[in-house]
Design a protein around this motif. Structure first.
Motif, short mmCIF file in Angstrom:
data_model
loop_
_atom_site.label_atom_id
_atom_site.label_comp_id
_atom_site.label_asym_id
_atom_site.label_seq_id
_atom_site.Cartn_x
_atom_site.Cartn_y
_atom_site.Cartn_z
N UNK A 56 45.50 -29.38 3.55
CA UNK A 56 44.12 -29.14 3.95
C UNK A 56 43.78 -29.84 5.26
N UNK A 57 44.41 -30.99 5.53
CA UNK A 57 44.09 -31.70 6.76
C UNK A 57 44.58 -30.94 7.99
N UNK A 58 45.46 -29.95 7.78
CA UNK A 58 45.85 -29.05 8.86
C UNK A 58 45.02 -27.77 8.85
N UNK A 59 44.77 -27.23 7.66
CA UNK A 59 44.06 -25.96 7.54
C UNK A 59 42.58 -26.08 7.90
N UNK A 60 41.93 -27.13 7.40
CA UNK A 60 40.48 -27.25 7.61
C UNK A 60 40.12 -27.36 9.10
N UNK A 61 40.79 -28.19 9.91
CA UNK A 61 40.45 -28.21 11.33
C UNK A 61 40.60 -26.85 12.01
N UNK A 62 41.62 -26.08 11.61
CA UNK A 62 41.79 -24.74 12.19
C UNK A 62 40.60 -23.86 11.83
N UNK A 63 40.16 -23.92 10.58
CA UNK A 63 39.02 -23.12 10.16
C UNK A 63 37.74 -23.58 10.86
N UNK A 64 37.58 -24.89 11.03
CA UNK A 64 36.40 -25.41 11.72
C UNK A 64 36.37 -24.96 13.17
N UNK A 65 37.52 -25.03 13.85
CA UNK A 65 37.59 -24.58 15.24
C UNK A 65 37.26 -23.09 15.35
N UNK A 66 37.80 -22.30 14.42
CA UNK A 66 37.51 -20.87 14.43
C UNK A 66 36.02 -20.62 14.20
N UNK A 67 35.45 -21.32 13.23
CA UNK A 67 34.02 -21.14 12.92
C UNK A 67 33.15 -21.51 14.11
N UNK A 68 33.43 -22.66 14.74
CA UNK A 68 32.61 -23.13 15.85
C UNK A 68 32.82 -22.32 17.12
N UNK A 69 33.89 -21.55 17.18
CA UNK A 69 34.15 -20.73 18.37
C UNK A 69 33.24 -19.51 18.45
N UNK A 70 32.53 -19.23 17.37
CA UNK A 70 31.75 -17.98 17.29
C UNK A 70 30.84 -17.74 18.49
N UNK A 71 30.00 -18.69 18.90
CA UNK A 71 29.11 -18.40 20.04
C UNK A 71 29.87 -18.10 21.33
N UNK A 72 30.96 -18.81 21.57
CA UNK A 72 31.70 -18.65 22.81
C UNK A 72 32.52 -17.36 22.83
N UNK A 73 33.16 -17.02 21.72
CA UNK A 73 33.93 -15.78 21.69
C UNK A 73 33.00 -14.56 21.75
N UNK A 74 31.80 -14.70 21.20
CA UNK A 74 30.83 -13.60 21.28
C UNK A 74 30.30 -13.47 22.70
N UNK A 75 29.98 -14.58 23.34
CA UNK A 75 29.42 -14.55 24.69
C UNK A 75 30.45 -14.09 25.72
N UNK A 76 31.71 -14.42 25.49
CA UNK A 76 32.76 -14.09 26.46
C UNK A 76 32.98 -12.60 26.62
N UNK A 77 32.48 -11.80 25.67
CA UNK A 77 32.73 -10.36 25.68
C UNK A 77 31.51 -9.57 26.14
N UNK A 78 30.60 -10.21 26.83
CA UNK A 78 29.33 -9.58 27.18
C UNK A 78 29.50 -8.37 28.10
N UNK A 79 30.60 -8.24 28.77
CA UNK A 79 30.79 -7.10 29.67
C UNK A 79 30.98 -5.77 28.96
N UNK A 80 31.32 -5.80 27.68
CA UNK A 80 31.55 -4.57 26.91
C UNK A 80 30.69 -4.66 25.65
N UNK A 81 29.57 -3.95 25.64
CA UNK A 81 28.60 -4.10 24.55
C UNK A 81 29.19 -3.77 23.19
N UNK A 82 29.97 -2.69 23.11
CA UNK A 82 30.53 -2.28 21.82
C UNK A 82 31.57 -3.30 21.36
N UNK A 83 32.45 -3.71 22.25
CA UNK A 83 33.50 -4.65 21.86
C UNK A 83 32.91 -6.01 21.55
N UNK A 84 31.86 -6.41 22.26
CA UNK A 84 31.20 -7.68 21.94
C UNK A 84 30.65 -7.65 20.51
N UNK A 85 30.09 -6.52 20.13
CA UNK A 85 29.51 -6.37 18.80
C UNK A 85 30.57 -6.35 17.71
#
Length: 395
Positions: free
Chosen positions: A189-218
């Protein structure tokens, strides 16, 4: 999106349901249906605008995308929770049994939907014919069954509505294809949980990074997977943390207030946090799940009176999600043929909503539950199960 088994027999085979989770899932699927009707018959153009503010009517119609993210969190919470109850820990997941269960739950309805949509396209039925340049029926079939319909739409544009709903299924099932493998590879878990936390916290940035393509961003993979990761983290927390009653109540209130804020005034939160509003949405959903999920130390409590219909929508959410566009297209076409004014659009909602539910019941009873039960028996017959394991219905 999240799925559920639906019938009493199917639910009994999997273990007891919990009304709080079904209620949240029911709210999400109703918002999805309201969204798809509202794109064609907006509530703000109906007589309701005479008595309710237009901003509220618009929010009722345009929370479908947010509702899918609610489904993602519920899905991660339920599937990870079931894995923990079945195998004791995520690093002990039986990959064969895990994939067999996902296959039995998802594939029968998916194959049937693709077959029906393919036939309707070949018959050139309006609303079901793929006509956009660069798109074709064979390629749409490959995208749907190959779990990249979201990417295909991002590259070529929207498919007809019944095909389009499969974008979320592509994200969800790609996540669950890799999930048990990552659990087995990390093994701690000490390996898995940080990976899940990083993935979860990446949500705003991965969503914002795709702003050039409205459908793909969605419809991109990473933001949706981040929402599922939030649910998985919640399941791990719930399995190890026996929160006191006051904390549970606080989580429930925080979750309800956060979800209401996003659903009713998402523009204000967007202005304040930009793409971070998705974290408010998903964390609020997780708070509600933690507050409503069953725990050995407390009883389930009595379901809230008068909301049985909404819980039934939650139990049928997968079936309604895949089939509701048939009803939406039929009702909208009847609305247009009747020559009705948009001001009198509300009765068409009252026709569409019970029709979506009835179609979901028919799909669940005649297709999804019988096929799931048969496939599970065939695919897991050689594997022993833990007789004392209690599972929530799968997502």
């Amino acid at each position: 999106m999240s799925a559920s088994t639906g019938t009493n027999a199917g639910a009994a085979a999997l273990g007891p349901r919990h009304p709080g989770i079904d209620l949240l899932r029911g709210l999400a699927i109703v918002l999805v249906v309201f969204n798809h009707i509202g794109l064609r018959i907006p509530l703000k153009k109906t007589v309701l605008a005479d008595v309710l503010p237009t901003w509220l009517l618009s929010r009722l119609n345009y929370n479908g995308y947010e509702a899918v993210f609610v489904f993602f969190v519920i899905s991660g919470f339920l599937i990870a929770g079931n894995a923990l109850r079945r195998w004791g820990s995520l690093e002990r997941i039986d990959t064969r049994a895990f994939y067999a269960r996902r296959f039995a739950r998802i594939v029968p309805c998916l194959l049937t939907l693709v077959a029906v949509l393919s036939l309707l396209h070949l018959l050139a039925v309006p609303d079901y014919t793929i006509t956009r340049a660069g798109q074709s029926l064979p390629r749409a079939i490959i995208a749907a069954l190959g779990l990249h319909l979201n990417w295909y739409e991002g590259q070529t544009g929207y498919l007809p509505g019944n095909w389009d709903v499969l974008w979320s299924l592509s994200i969800e099932e790609v996540f669950y294809f890799g999930f048990p493998l990552v659990c087995l590879l990390t093994r701690r878990l000490w390996l898995l949980v940080p990976l899940l936390v990083l993935l979860a916290l990446s949500m705003p940035w991965t969503h914002a990074a795709l702003r050039g393509n409205e459908i793909w961003q969605e419809k991109a993979y990473l933001p949706g997977m981040a929402a599922i990761a939030v649910g998985v983290l919640g399941a791990l927390l719930a399995s190890r943390w026996q929160a006191p009653h006051r904390t549970i109540n606080l989580l429930g209130w925080l979750g309800a207030l956060g979800l209401a804020a996003v659903m009713l005034d998402g523009a204000a939160i967007w202005h304040l946090l930009r793409d971070g509003y998705l974290l408010v949405l998903t964390v609020s959903t997780l708070c509600l799940l933690l507050a409503s999920s069953p725990r050995p130390s407390r009883s389930h409590g009595r379901p809230m009176c008068g909301l049985g219909w909404l819980r039934s929508w939650g139990r049928l959410s997968y079936e309604i999600y895949l089939s509701h566009m048939f009803v939406v297209f039929a009702v909208v076409r009847l609305f247009k043929l009747s020559g009705a004014d948009y001001r009198w659009g509300l009765p068409w909602y009252l026709l569409a909503l019970p029709s979506c539910w009835l179609l979901g019941v028919a799909v669940e009873r005649c297709l999804s539950t019988p096929c799931e039960r048969w496939l599970r028996n065939r695919l897991t017959a050689s594997r022993s199960t833990h007789p004392t394991t209690v599972e929530l219905p799968v997502a």
